[in-house]
Design an enzyme around this catalytic site. Structure first.
Site, mmCIF file in Angstrom:
data_model
loop_
_atom_site.group_PDB
_atom_site.id
_atom_site.type_symbol
_atom_site.label_atom_id
_atom_site.label_comp_id
_atom_site.label_asym_id
_atom_site.label_seq_id
_atom_site.Cartn_x
_atom_site.Cartn_y
_atom_site.Cartn_z
ATOM 1 C CB ILE A 278 -0.924 0.127 1.436
ATOM 2 C CG1 ILE A 278 -2.100 1.157 1.114
ATOM 3 C CG2 ILE A 278 -0.154 0.137 2.610
ATOM 4 C CD1 ILE A 278 -2.982 1.664 2.171
ATOM 5 C CB CYS A 279 0.862 4.209 1.037
ATOM 6 S SG CYS A 279 1.463 5.819 0.764
ATOM 7 N N GLY A 280 2.963 4.081 -0.110
ATOM 8 C CA GLY A 280 4.536 4.013 -1.219
ATOM 9 C C GLY A 280 5.238 2.553 -1.042
ATOM 10 C CB THR B 266 1.974 0.410 -5.137
ATOM 11 O OG1 THR B 266 2.955 2.663 -5.135
ATOM 12 C CG2 THR B 266 1.517 -0.043 -3.882
ATOM 13 C CB ALA C 143 -4.750 -0.031 -1.764
#
Length: 204
Positions: free
Chosen positions: A102-104, A106, A153
């Site tokens: 999720i977030c960074g 990714t 996500a």
């Protein structure tokens, strides 16, 4: 034998992104173990909360895990320090063990080349494009995406992220999973009764 999920922990970890997933996996009978660069060496989240990892990254093996969760953290965008966690994600995916980022995180997977051939999402498409990765055509504008063994996500979607994880591991399925999501994402009061109904009550 307890089913074990591994949660990566590192300095500047974004506290809000994985709580729904880990809490409800634990309630469903999974054991959550934290993984840091060094076991027993505390890390500090964005909120200033100290977490002591259960396991060192070097000792993590895909065959001992049901899932590796990679939270966001400022460090994903400010240095290559967390790249070993993305490399471990490759080992998990190669072994057909799920990874949820999720977030960074990714962006870390994008730099590792793990999003080039898989449908995925993140905070926004140009955030990942800045990594120079080759998977821009596979980017999906949605809350969370599951493609095979990979879940992704953006930072504002911890509930959708958890929904994909809970469904992937079978913690909730079908109507129960839908009720869980409606309760925590939509604040639907009817979903509470549906989520907590017994099997006999569901059949009525």
């Amino acid at each position: 034998m307890p089913r074990t999920v591994h949660l990566a922990v590192y300095d500047t970890l974004a506290d809000w992104e994985t709580g729904h997933a880990t809490a409800w996996l634990a309630r469903a009978g999974f054991t959550i173990k934290t993984v840091g660069f060094v076991a027993d060496k505390p890390v500090t989240t964005i909120a200033g909360i100290r977490i002591v990892p259960d396991l060192a990254l070097a000792d993590l093996r895909p065959e001992d895990s049901e899932l590796l969760i990679l939270p966001g953290a400022d460090l994903w965008d400010t240095s290559d320090e967390l790249a070993p966690f993305a490399a471990e994600a490759r080992a998990f995916l190669d072994a057909k063990v799920p990874v949820a980022a999720i977030c960074g995180a990714t962006a870390g997977l994008a730099r590792e080349g793990l999003l080039d051939d898989r449908a995925h999402t993140s905070a926004v498409d140009f955030y990942l494009a800045a990594t120079g990765y080759a998977g821009a055509e596979r980017y999906v504008e949605t809350d969370a995406v599951t493609d095979g063994e990979l879940i992704t996500a953006g930072p504002t979607e911890p509930v959708a992220f958890a929904r994909e994880i809970l469904g992937k591991l079978g913690a909730f399925e079908g109507a129960k999973l839908d009720a869980w999501y409606r309760l925590f994402h939509d604040s639907d009061p009817a979903a509470f009764e549906e989520l907590n109904a017994t099997e006999g009550e569901e059949a009525q």
